[in-house]
Enzyme design. Structure first.
Site, PDB file in Angstrom:
ATOM      1  N   ASP A  16     -11.706  -4.045  -1.828  1.00 42.26           N
ATOM      2  CA  ASP A  16     -10.698  -3.723  -0.807  1.00 42.26           C
ATOM      3  C   ASP A  16     -11.211  -4.247   0.521  1.00 42.26           C
ATOM      4  OD1 ASP A  16      -8.234  -1.463  -0.951  1.00 42.26           O
ATOM      5  OD2 ASP A  16      -8.947  -1.966   1.066  1.00 42.26           O
ATOM      6  N   LYS A  38     -13.058   2.631   3.219  1.00 43.43           N
ATOM      7  CA  LYS A  38     -12.596   3.155   1.933  1.00 43.43           C
ATOM      8  C   LYS A  38     -13.625   2.850   0.846  1.00 43.43           C
ATOM      9  CE  LYS A  38      -8.073   3.121   0.592  1.00 43.43           C
ATOM     10  NZ  LYS A  38      -6.769   2.597   0.137  1.00 43.43           N
ATOM     11  N   PHE A  70       3.928   0.213 -13.950  1.00 43.65           N
ATOM     12  CA  PHE A  70       5.012   1.208 -14.006  1.00 43.65           C
ATOM     13  C   PHE A  70       4.490   2.640 -13.881  1.00 43.65           C
ATOM     14  CE2 PHE A  70       6.419  -2.592 -16.208  1.00 43.65           C
ATOM     15  CZ  PHE A  70       7.634  -2.839 -15.585  1.00 43.65           C
ATOM     16  N   ASN A  97      12.943  -0.307 -11.121  1.00 46.26           N
ATOM     17  CA  ASN A  97      12.934   0.674 -10.031  1.00 46.26           C
ATOM     18  C   ASN A  97      14.332   0.855  -9.442  1.00 46.26           C
ATOM     19  OD1 ASN A  97      10.314   1.336 -10.331  1.00 46.26           O
ATOM     20  ND2 ASN A  97       9.596   0.565  -8.363  1.00 46.26           N
ATOM     21  N   ALA A 111      19.517  16.409  -9.470  1.00 44.55           N
ATOM     22  CA  ALA A 111      20.101  16.262  -8.127  1.00 44.55           C
ATOM     23  C   ALA A 111      19.160  16.885  -7.098  1.00 44.55           C
ATOM     24  CB  ALA A 111      21.458  16.946  -8.089  1.00 44.55           C
ATOM     25  N   CYS A 145       7.497   3.441  -3.340  1.00 43.69           N
ATOM     26  CA  CYS A 145       8.052   2.371  -4.190  1.00 43.69           C
ATOM     27  C   CYS A 145       9.563   2.228  -4.108  1.00 43.69           C
ATOM     28  CB  CYS A 145       7.622   2.596  -5.634  1.00 43.69           C
ATOM     29  SG  CYS A 145       5.846   2.351  -5.829  1.00 43.69           S
ATOM     30  N   LYS A 195      11.272   0.910  -0.726  1.00 42.31           N
ATOM     31  CA  LYS A 195      10.899  -0.458  -0.332  1.00 42.31           C
ATOM     32  C   LYS A 195      11.267  -1.480  -1.415  1.00 42.31           C
ATOM     33  CE  LYS A 195       6.204  -1.200  -2.005  1.00 42.31           C
ATOM     34  NZ  LYS A 195       6.428  -2.041  -3.168  1.00 42.31           N
ATOM     35  N   LYS A 215       6.991  13.750  -4.126  1.00 42.83           N
ATOM     36  CA  LYS A 215       7.224  14.416  -5.413  1.00 42.83           C
ATOM     37  C   LYS A 215       5.991  15.271  -5.722  1.00 42.83           C
ATOM     38  CE  LYS A 215       5.637  10.683  -8.405  1.00 42.83           C
ATOM     39  NZ  LYS A 215       5.964   9.885  -9.562  1.00 42.83           N
TER      40      LYS A 215
END
Ligand code: NAD
Length: 436
Positions: free
Chosen positions: A30, A35, A152, A208, A252, A260, A263, A320
């Site tokens: 990276d 990091k 995925f 997506n 709902a 993801c 964008k 989430k």
């Protein structure tokens, strides 16, 4: 096999840790030296269940290491995965600066044949540009292939998703690239879709976008439920039992977010437009998603009337459950809207508190748990469906609040039970139990 992963974020770290767990020698690189230093000390910069343990075991076994030298990563391995971020530019296009930068670095540092694999989500024809960039900057006569292998995995269950994928998509142009990737993934025993690079790139954007469309579809239906007093949970069940449709992604709520879907949808709409196709269907998906947040805010105002100087407690901030990721979380828009209207905000999330502190500073009171959040509130709102919120003691919550009002953006509570517990309760697309 020797593998390098450039970009050690959610995808790069999970990919690196899992490939090393499968017995490969992996270097995760990276350009964020801080990091990498943390990772070397065993400090994992993100929350992903099981990742810390997997990294710890494989670093001890010398199968996984970290570097901030892209040169070292390029030199050490025949297969190089690019897993850098591809965020949205202001105009909806994907920012491919990181991809281009890595492609140039690979070209300048190649010391033998290299297979360069796009793991990041990129617009169709990026592979072509990566190949062109490497050809332009390469100094040696070394041969190389470019491949597309979209990821995925879902944050929160990333390791399981990586190890047990529904499918593995491989876009290649040569037998050598195909053979290398097929043998790398062989231990996973998953269905492989082996295709050309452009089709592989499109599979990711189309997947997506389709999932986002499913969410917006059920959210649009929930608006009709709201108007006529039908129950979106029942409607979704009735739809989802049709095997052609399937049950997942029919919850709902206040809409999708994360790093993801928003964008990738923007990027797919933009690349389609560039290619001469107006993807109106996806524009509508995006619009419905935005409207869901406005609709939720209207529900809050409908219940509280004047919201200025009212205290609202927020349960859940991450986009989430089971992740600390706040990127494009619906909570951000909702908090900003409430804050700008003078609402006093208190919030709790099981994992995203540090990131919330960085974003909101002292503009919201960050609390140690749901109960502290409820203290003195005129209203409690649910923005993320964390399991821990499902088992709260509502008689205790009721005692702590100024008035017993819950507005649930994720439909995690039973309206009848909430009513019996003495709450005015509103949710999305389900009969509300009104206080009026
Ligand atoms: P991230 O922001 O968590 O990680 C990206 C990493 O790349 C960062 O650590 C950053 O420092 C590093 N980086 C950026 N430019 C670099 C460069 N030039 N050289 C070296 N390192 C560089 O992003 P992420 O969530 O891991 O996503 C990476 C890609 O995978 C994106 O294209 C994303 O769309 C895609 N993807 C993400 C998910 C997900 O759930 N997060 C799932 C599937 C696909």
């Amino acid at each position: 096999m020797n593998i390098s992963i450039i970009g050690s974020g959610y995808v790069g770290l999970v990919t690196g840790a899992c490939f090393s767990e499968l017995g490969n020698k992996v270097i995760c690189a990276d350009n964020d030296a801080g990091k990498i230093e943390s990772l070397k000390k065993g400090i994992i910069p993100i929350y992903e269940p099981g990742l810390k343990e997997l990294i710890s075991i494989n670093t001890k076994n010398n199968r996984l290491k970290f570097t901030s030298s892209i040169k070292e990563a390029v030199n050490s391995s025949e297969i190089i995965f690019i897993a850098v971020g591809t965020p949205s530019l202001g105009n909806g296009e994907a920012d491919l600066t990181g991809i281009e930068n890595v492609a140039r670095n690979i070209a300048l540092n190649m010391s033998g044949y290299r297979l360069i694999v796009e793991k990041s989500t990129v617009p169709v024809e990026t592979g072509m540009w990566v190949k062109h960039t490497i050809k332009t900057y390469i100094r040696s006569k070394n041969k190389f292939d470019v491949a597309s292998n979209p990821e995925f995995l879902r944050e929160g269950q990333a390791i399981n998703d990586f190890m047990h994928p529904d499918r593995i998509v491989i876009g290649v142009e040569s037998k050598k690239a195909r053979d290398l990737l097929v043998s790398l993934y062989k231990p996973l025993k998953a269905t492989m879709v082996i295709t050309d690079i452009k089709s592989a790139e499109l599979i990711k954007h189309a997947s997506n976008s389709f999932l986002a469309a499913k969410i917006s579809f059920i959210n649009a239906v929930s608006r009709i439920c709201d108007k006529v007093g039908a129950d979106i949970g029942e409607v979704a069940r009735g739809i989802g039992l049709d095997s052609r449709i399937g049950k997942s992604f029919l919850n709902a709520g206040i809409g999708y977010g994360g790093s993801c879907f928003p964008k990738d949808l923007d990027a797919f709409i933009t690349i389609s437009e560039k290619l001469g196709y107006n993807f109106k269907l996806l524009e509508a998906v995006r619009q419905v998603n935005q409207q869901q947040k406005d609709f939720f805010l209207a529900k809050i105002k409908d219940s509280l009337w004047v919201i200025k100087d009212k205290t609202i407690g927020i349960l859940g901030l991450s986009f989430k459950p089971d992740t600390d990721d706040l990127r494009n979380a619906p909570a951000l828009d909702i908090i900003n809207a409430l804050y700008s209207e003078g609402v006093l905000l208190r919030a709790y999330d099981p994992q995203a508190m540090n990131k919330a502190k960085e974003i909101f500073g002292n503009n919201i009171k960050l609390c140690k748990d749901s109960y502290e959040t409820a203290k003195g509130c005129d209203c409690l709102i649910v923005l993320t469906e964390w399991d821990e919120f499902k088992g709260l003691d509502f008689s205790k919550i009721k005692r702590l609040m100024k008035r017993p009002l819950v507005i649930d953006g994720r439909n995690i509570y039973d309206p009848l039970i909430m009513k019996k517990s003495g709450f005015t309760y509103a949710s999305i697309g389900r009969r509300s139990v009104s206080h009026k």
